[in-house]
Design a protein around this motif. Structure first.
Motif, PDB file in Angstrom:
ATOM      1  N   VAL A   1      41.083  -6.578  60.436  1.00 40.48           N
ATOM      2  CA  VAL A   1      40.448  -6.926  59.167  1.00 40.48           C
ATOM      3  C   VAL A   1      40.090  -5.627  58.462  1.00 40.48           C
ATOM      4  O   VAL A   1      39.414  -4.766  59.039  1.00 40.48           O
ATOM      5  CB  VAL A   1      39.174  -7.778  59.381  1.00 40.48           C
ATOM      6  CG1 VAL A   1      38.420  -7.938  58.058  1.00 40.48           C
ATOM      7  CG2 VAL A   1      39.523  -9.136  59.956  1.00 40.48           C
ATOM      8  N   ARG A   2      40.550  -5.482  57.226  1.00 41.10           N
ATOM      9  CA  ARG A   2      40.236  -4.298  56.435  1.00 41.10           C
ATOM     10  C   ARG A   2      38.984  -4.567  55.600  1.00 41.10           C
ATOM     11  O   ARG A   2      38.900  -5.547  54.873  1.00 41.10           O
ATOM     12  CB  ARG A   2      41.412  -3.973  55.511  1.00 41.10           C
ATOM     13  CG  ARG A   2      41.092  -3.033  54.347  1.00 41.10           C
ATOM     14  CD  ARG A   2      40.617  -1.652  54.800  1.00 41.10           C
ATOM     15  NE  ARG A   2      41.656  -0.921  55.507  1.00 41.10           N
ATOM     16  CZ  ARG A   2      41.450   0.259  56.093  1.00 41.10           C
ATOM     17  NH1 ARG A   2      40.224   0.801  56.090  1.00 41.10           N
ATOM     18  NH2 ARG A   2      42.428   0.870  56.712  1.00 41.10           N
ATOM     19  N   VAL A   3      37.995  -3.677  55.724  1.00 39.11           N
ATOM     20  CA  VAL A   3      36.770  -3.759  54.918  1.00 39.11           C
ATOM     21  C   VAL A   3      36.773  -2.575  53.966  1.00 39.11           C
ATOM     22  O   VAL A   3      36.567  -1.435  54.378  1.00 39.11           O
ATOM     23  CB  VAL A   3      35.504  -3.732  55.792  1.00 39.11           C
ATOM     24  CG1 VAL A   3      34.256  -3.777  54.909  1.00 39.11           C
ATOM     25  CG2 VAL A   3      35.497  -4.887  56.775  1.00 39.11           C
ATOM     26  N   ASP A   4      37.061  -2.829  52.716  1.00 34.26           N
ATOM     27  CA  ASP A   4      37.055  -1.750  51.717  1.00 34.26           C
ATOM     28  C   ASP A   4      36.344  -2.167  50.435  1.00 34.26           C
ATOM     29  O   ASP A   4      36.393  -1.459  49.432  1.00 34.26           O
ATOM     30  CB  ASP A   4      38.480  -1.280  51.404  1.00 34.26           C
ATOM     31  CG  ASP A   4      39.370  -2.399  50.883  1.00 34.26           C
ATOM     32  OD1 ASP A   4      38.892  -3.540  50.758  1.00 34.26           O
ATOM     33  OD2 ASP A   4      40.553  -2.123  50.602  1.00 34.26           O
ATOM     34  N   ARG A   5      35.706  -3.340  50.462  1.00 34.45           N
ATOM     35  CA  ARG A   5      34.920  -3.796  49.323  1.00 34.45           C
ATOM     36  C   ARG A   5      33.995  -4.918  49.778  1.00 34.45           C
ATOM     37  O   ARG A   5      34.099  -5.409  50.903  1.00 34.45           O
ATOM     38  CB  ARG A   5      35.833  -4.286  48.193  1.00 34.45           C
ATOM     39  CG  ARG A   5      36.724  -5.467  48.580  1.00 34.45           C
ATOM     40  CD  ARG A   5      37.634  -5.864  47.443  1.00 34.45           C
ATOM     41  NE  ARG A   5      38.471  -7.003  47.790  1.00 34.45           N
ATOM     42  CZ  ARG A   5      39.324  -7.580  46.946  1.00 34.45           C
ATOM     43  NH1 ARG A   5      39.443  -7.124  45.712  1.00 34.45           N
ATOM     44  NH2 ARG A   5      40.052  -8.623  47.329  1.00 34.45           N
ATOM     45  N   GLN A   6      33.103  -5.313  48.918  1.00 39.79           N
ATOM     46  CA  GLN A   6      32.189  -6.404  49.221  1.00 39.79           C
ATOM     47  C   GLN A   6      31.942  -7.203  47.954  1.00 39.79           C
ATOM     48  O   GLN A   6      32.193  -6.712  46.843  1.00 39.79           O
ATOM     49  CB  GLN A   6      30.878  -5.879  49.790  1.00 39.79           C
ATOM     50  CG  GLN A   6      30.110  -4.945  48.857  1.00 39.79           C
ATOM     51  CD  GLN A   6      28.861  -4.389  49.489  1.00 39.79           C
ATOM     52  OE1 GLN A   6      28.422  -4.826  50.537  1.00 39.79           O
ATOM     53  NE2 GLN A   6      28.247  -3.394  48.849  1.00 39.79           N
ATOM     54  N   LEU A   7      31.487  -8.434  48.118  1.00 39.98           N
ATOM     55  CA  LEU A   7      31.205  -9.273  46.960  1.00 39.98           C
ATOM     56  C   LEU A   7      29.917  -8.808  46.309  1.00 39.98           C
ATOM     57  O   LEU A   7      28.873  -8.745  46.958  1.00 39.98           O
ATOM     58  CB  LEU A   7      31.087 -10.739  47.386  1.00 39.98           C
ATOM     59  CG  LEU A   7      31.073 -11.755  46.243  1.00 39.98           C
ATOM     60  CD1 LEU A   7      32.426 -11.790  45.538  1.00 39.98           C
ATOM     61  CD2 LEU A   7      30.725 -13.153  46.768  1.00 39.98           C
ATOM     62  N   ALA A   8      30.000  -8.475  45.035  1.00 39.53           N
ATOM     63  CA  ALA A   8      28.811  -8.014  44.320  1.00 39.53           C
ATOM     64  C   ALA A   8      28.003  -9.195  43.816  1.00 39.53           C
ATOM     65  O   ALA A   8      26.817  -9.324  44.080  1.00 39.53           O
ATOM     66  CB  ALA A   8      29.214  -7.107  43.157  1.00 39.53           C
ATOM     67  N   LYS A   9      28.669 -10.059  43.110  1.00 43.69           N
ATOM     68  CA  LYS A   9      28.000 -11.249  42.598  1.00 43.69           C
ATOM     69  C   LYS A   9      29.057 -12.200  42.064  1.00 43.69           C
ATOM     70  O   LYS A   9      30.183 -11.817  41.784  1.00 43.69           O
ATOM     71  CB  LYS A   9      27.003 -10.907  41.492  1.00 43.69           C
ATOM     72  CG  LYS A   9      27.635 -10.202  40.282  1.00 43.69           C
ATOM     73  CD  LYS A   9      26.588  -9.834  39.268  1.00 43.69           C
ATOM     74  CE  LYS A   9      27.200  -9.101  38.078  1.00 43.69           C
ATOM     75  NZ  LYS A   9      26.192  -8.724  37.072  1.00 43.69           N
ATOM     76  N   GLY A  10      28.693 -13.452  41.952  1.00 43.76           N
ATOM     77  CA  GLY A  10      29.617 -14.434  41.407  1.00 43.76           C
ATOM     78  C   GLY A  10      29.005 -15.113  40.201  1.00 43.76           C
ATOM     79  O   GLY A  10      27.823 -15.427  40.185  1.00 43.76           O
ATOM     80  N   SER A  11      29.791 -15.304  39.169  1.00 49.93           N
ATOM     81  CA  SER A  11      29.327 -16.000  37.977  1.00 49.93           C
ATOM     82  C   SER A  11      30.275 -17.157  37.731  1.00 49.93           C
ATOM     83  O   SER A  11      31.392 -16.969  37.261  1.00 49.93           O
ATOM     84  CB  SER A  11      29.318 -15.047  36.770  1.00 49.93           C
ATOM     85  OG  SER A  11      28.908 -15.729  35.601  1.00 49.93           O
ATOM     86  N   GLY A  12      29.842 -18.366  38.124  1.00 52.44           N
ATOM     87  CA  GLY A  12      30.734 -19.508  37.998  1.00 52.44           C
ATOM     88  C   GLY A  12      31.883 -19.396  38.982  1.00 52.44           C
ATOM     89  O   GLY A  12      31.679 -19.303  40.184  1.00 52.44           O
TER      90      GLY A  12
END
Length: 365
Positions: free
Chosen positions: A212-223
């Motif tokens: 599994v490559r981890v190179d980003r993360q969820l910042a926020k979701g809008s809808g």
């Protein structure tokens, strides 16, 4: 250029010219006090410690907002600073001039936080306050920060961290809604942070090589529109080797719950990017149902404890967890390496534990 003059009302006015051509002044009842103040300001000008007496009249909120907009922070860090300032600092200190904030005021605020918040939360709020006020010192708004010497509630010892058991992991997983169960397995089997799990997409999983490559993360979701950001630190960018149980859980999950159009693996029940609050609500219900006070972050601790029990080195574990340094990993999980004590004893025993007679015989050969 400085001067002291007696006013018609009998008071003494001290005046000097600062480095910008302005002439601050102040009046005193006694000439000796006027001279003392004048000497202090003059000495500060000479040593480079001078602060314009009028600079500190700016309110904490006015200065903090100016400071905040100048900073280059990651999006999540920026949101954290804004939230702490708005919710926990501005209500009490926002309208107070910088030069009127005293150490006692800060200590009183910390005491009030301690009543309702955990020590780590108090420390986080205090850190933001301290950073802003130290910046004010650097910008010559105040002479020194009133946060110096303020006492914080003691943090629990790292050794107090007790990882949850496999039985607890399985129980919580089985009590979760169907579309969240694989997330529990992946969290326990990779040690990924919550935001990394929420931002995991199909293209970051190599099902053949089992990584599994981890190179980003969820910042926020809008809808229905997710937003990604960089991982927590540079060291958080990593490639995690995963076990078959993780790959199998992901495969079964995607077969039952197809990925979001953006590739997101984990979604809400209505197929939108998963919010932390949604996950927390589901987790809390499951944890309560099985009688544990564990949080989603405990899956990360569980992963670390399993790796340590398997003999994994601190340096490798640091890379797997995405910690900035091995020191951070050792400080957090070093107390779980109990077998190191036995290994240390065995090494000395093998070297010095030879019976005296055997040692003489060995030397005679």
């Amino acid at each position: 250029m400085s001067s002291i003059k007696k006013r018609p009302n009998g008071r003494w006015r001290a005046r000097y010219r600062d480095g910008r051509g302005k002439e601050p002044m102040k009046t005193f009842d006694r000439k000796v006090d006027a001279q003392r103040w004048l000497d202090e300001q003059t000495a500060a000008l000479v040593t480079g410690q001078y602060v314009d007496p009028r600079a500190g009249k700016e309110t904490f909120k006015t200065y903090a907002e100016q400071w905040r907009t100048r900073q280059i922070h990651r999006e999540r860090t920026e949101e954290t600073f804004e939230s702490i300032l708005r919710l926990h600092l501005y209500p009490t200190l926002g309208d107070v001039p910088l030069d009127r904030i005293r150490k006692a005021d800060v200590q009183k605020l910390v005491k009030a936080w301690t009543v309702k918040a955990k020590p780590s939360t108090v420390e986080g709020r205090f850190t933001v306050l301290s950073i802003v006020l130290k910046a004010a010192v650097g910008d010559r708004r105040i002479i020194e920060s009133p946060t110096a010497g303020v006492k914080l509630p003691p943090l629990p010892a790292k050794s107090a961290l007790v990882p949850i058991t496999t039985e607890t992991v399985v129980a919580v997983r089985d009590a979760m809604p169907g579309h969240f169960r694989a997330l529990v397995t992946v969290g326990a089997g990779t040690g990924m942070r919550r935001s990394e799990l929420l931002g995991l997409t199909v293209d970051r999983v190599d099902f053949l090589r089992k990584t599994v490559r981890v190179d980003r993360q969820l910042a926020k979701g809008s809808g229905d529109v997710p937003t990604w950001c960089e991982p927590k630190t540079v060291a958080s960018d990593r490639l995690i080797p995963v076990a078959d149980v993780v790959i199998e859980a992901l495969s079964a999950h995607l077969a039952a719950y197809p990925a979001h159009k953006t590739g997101l693996i984990f979604q809400s029940a209505i197929g939108t990017p998963l919010r932390p609050s949604t996950l927390w609500t589901a987790w809390h219900r499951a944890a309560k149902a099985v009688g544990t006070d564990a949080t989603p972050h405990d899956l990360r601790h569980y992963y670390a404890s399993v790796q340590i029990r398997g003999g994994q080195s601190i340096k490798v574990l640091q890379a797997l967890l995405g910690h900035k340094s091995a020191t951070e990993t050792l400080d957090t999980y070093g107390h779980l390496m109990g077998d190191e004590d036995d290994r240390s004893r065995a090494v000395v025993q093998s070297a010095l534990g030879i019976p005296a007679g055997a040692a003489r015989a060995e030397g005679a050969q």
